[in-house]
Design a protein around this motif. Structure first.
Motif, short mmCIF file in Angstrom:
data_model
loop_
_atom_site.label_atom_id
_atom_site.label_comp_id
_atom_site.label_asym_id
_atom_site.label_seq_id
_atom_site.Cartn_x
_atom_site.Cartn_y
_atom_site.Cartn_z
N VAL A 65 0.86 -1.18 0.00
CA VAL A 65 0.00 0.00 0.00
C VAL A 65 0.90 1.23 0.00
CG1 VAL A 65 -1.77 1.30 1.24
CG2 VAL A 65 -1.81 -1.21 1.31
N THR A 66 0.78 2.03 -1.04
CA THR A 66 1.52 3.28 -1.11
C THR A 66 0.58 4.40 -0.69
OG1 THR A 66 2.95 2.44 -2.85
CG2 THR A 66 2.84 4.84 -2.59
N VAL A 67 1.04 5.17 0.29
CA VAL A 67 0.27 6.29 0.83
C VAL A 67 0.96 7.58 0.40
CG1 VAL A 67 -0.58 7.40 2.93
CG2 VAL A 67 -0.42 4.89 2.82
N ILE A 68 0.20 8.46 -0.21
CA ILE A 68 0.72 9.76 -0.63
C ILE A 68 -0.12 10.84 0.04
CG2 ILE A 68 1.11 11.34 -2.56
CD1 ILE A 68 1.47 8.84 -4.33
N LEU A 69 0.58 11.75 0.71
CA LEU A 69 -0.08 12.87 1.38
C LEU A 69 0.35 14.18 0.75
CD1 LEU A 69 0.52 11.61 5.02
CD2 LEU A 69 -1.70 11.79 3.89
N THR A 70 -0.60 15.03 0.52
CA THR A 70 -0.37 16.41 0.07
C THR A 70 -1.65 17.18 0.37
OG1 THR A 70 0.45 17.80 -1.73
CG2 THR A 70 -1.14 16.09 -2.33
N SER A 71 -1.52 18.44 0.57
CA SER A 71 -2.70 19.28 0.81
C SER A 71 -3.10 19.90 -0.53
CB SER A 71 -2.41 20.36 1.85
OG SER A 71 -2.15 19.76 3.10
N HIS A 72 -4.01 19.21 -1.23
CA HIS A 72 -4.41 19.64 -2.58
C HIS A 72 -4.89 21.08 -2.60
CE1 HIS A 72 -3.95 15.63 -4.26
NE2 HIS A 72 -4.60 15.14 -3.21
N ASP A 73 -5.72 21.46 -1.61
CA ASP A 73 -6.28 22.81 -1.61
C ASP A 73 -5.22 23.89 -1.37
OD1 ASP A 73 -6.02 21.83 0.99
OD2 ASP A 73 -7.79 22.86 1.74
N ALA A 74 -4.14 23.53 -0.68
CA ALA A 74 -3.05 24.49 -0.42
C ALA A 74 -1.99 24.44 -1.52
CB ALA A 74 -2.41 24.22 0.94
N GLY A 75 -1.98 23.35 -2.30
CA GLY A 75 -1.02 23.22 -3.38
C GLY A 75 0.34 22.70 -2.98
N GLY A 76 0.39 21.92 -1.90
CA GLY A 76 1.67 21.34 -1.47
C GLY A 76 1.59 20.81 -0.06
N LEU A 77 2.73 20.76 0.61
CA LEU A 77 2.81 20.16 1.94
C LEU A 77 2.54 21.19 3.04
CD1 LEU A 77 5.91 17.89 1.34
CD2 LEU A 77 3.57 17.13 1.72
N THR A 78 1.70 20.75 3.99
CA THR A 78 1.36 21.57 5.15
C THR A 78 1.57 20.74 6.41
OG1 THR A 78 -0.97 20.89 5.23
CG2 THR A 78 -0.44 22.78 3.80
N GLU A 79 1.38 21.36 7.54
CA GLU A 79 1.49 20.67 8.83
C GLU A 79 0.53 19.47 8.88
OE1 GLU A 79 3.02 19.79 12.45
OE2 GLU A 79 3.69 21.49 11.26
N SER A 80 -0.63 19.58 8.26
CA SER A 80 -1.62 18.49 8.25
C SER A 80 -1.07 17.21 7.65
CB SER A 80 -2.88 18.91 7.48
OG SER A 80 -3.54 19.94 8.13
N ASP A 81 -0.26 17.36 6.61
CA ASP A 81 0.31 16.17 5.96
C ASP A 81 1.24 15.43 6.91
OD1 ASP A 81 -0.82 16.61 3.27
OD2 ASP A 81 0.40 18.42 3.35
N PHE A 82 2.05 16.17 7.63
CA PHE A 82 2.99 15.52 8.55
C PHE A 82 2.27 14.95 9.78
CE2 PHE A 82 5.70 17.99 5.83
CZ PHE A 82 6.76 17.12 5.60
N GLU A 83 1.23 15.61 10.23
CA GLU A 83 0.43 15.06 11.34
C GLU A 83 -0.25 13.76 10.92
OE1 GLU A 83 0.36 15.95 14.56
OE2 GLU A 83 1.92 17.36 13.98
N MET A 84 -0.79 13.73 9.70
CA MET A 84 -1.44 12.52 9.21
C MET A 84 -0.41 11.40 9.01
SD MET A 84 -4.17 10.85 8.51
CE MET A 84 -5.29 12.20 8.74
N ALA A 85 0.78 11.74 8.55
CA ALA A 85 1.84 10.73 8.39
C ALA A 85 2.18 10.10 9.74
CB ALA A 85 3.09 11.36 7.76
N LYS A 86 2.27 10.91 10.77
CA LYS A 86 2.55 10.39 12.12
C LYS A 86 1.43 9.47 12.59
CE LYS A 86 5.22 14.44 13.42
NZ LYS A 86 5.20 15.72 14.12
N THR A 87 0.20 9.86 12.32
CA THR A 87 -0.96 9.03 12.70
C THR A 87 -0.92 7.69 11.97
OG1 THR A 87 -2.31 10.99 13.16
CG2 THR A 87 -3.48 8.93 12.72
N ILE A 88 -0.67 7.75 10.67
CA ILE A 88 -0.63 6.53 9.86
C ILE A 88 0.52 5.63 10.30
CG2 ILE A 88 -0.21 5.64 7.52
CD1 ILE A 88 -1.77 8.14 6.50
N SER A 89 1.67 6.21 10.59
CA SER A 89 2.81 5.42 11.04
C SER A 89 2.53 4.68 12.35
CB SER A 89 4.03 6.31 11.22
OG SER A 89 4.47 6.79 9.97
N ALA A 90 1.67 5.25 13.17
CA ALA A 90 1.36 4.65 14.46
C ALA A 90 0.36 3.50 14.38
CB ALA A 90 0.83 5.73 15.41
#
Length: 91
Positions: A65-90
């Protein structure tokens, strides 16, 4: 949510193992014993993604399973992407 600067992205990424920054995306591939375990993992993503209002792009190939995070509405990486990555990693 505001876009992160290059230095902020590097700082955040250094705190995550197995995730890579590729352009405007944060990416990680998870490998499982079989297809059923891969799908079970995807199902575990539903609740936290809905709760955060932040949904990953997913690619499933048998036991990977490949997971890709980006904030489409912001047009790139935001704090939300890294918070979600931490959640998914856990999971």
């Amino acid at each position: 949510m505001a876009l992160l600067s290059s230095s902020e992205i590097q700082s955040q990424a250094s705190q995550l193992s197995d995730w890579t920054v590729e352009g405007k995306e944060l990416k990680r591939t998870f490998k499982f014993k079989d297809f059923v375990q891969a799908i079970n993992f995807v199902n575990q993503l539903v609740e936290p993604a809905e709760a955060a209002g932040h949904h990953p792009d997913l690619s499933i190939s048998y036991n990977k399973v490949t997971v890709i995070l980006t904030s489409h509405d912001a047009g790139g990486l935001t704090e939300s992407d890294f918070e979600m990555a931490k959640t998914i990693s856990a999971l």
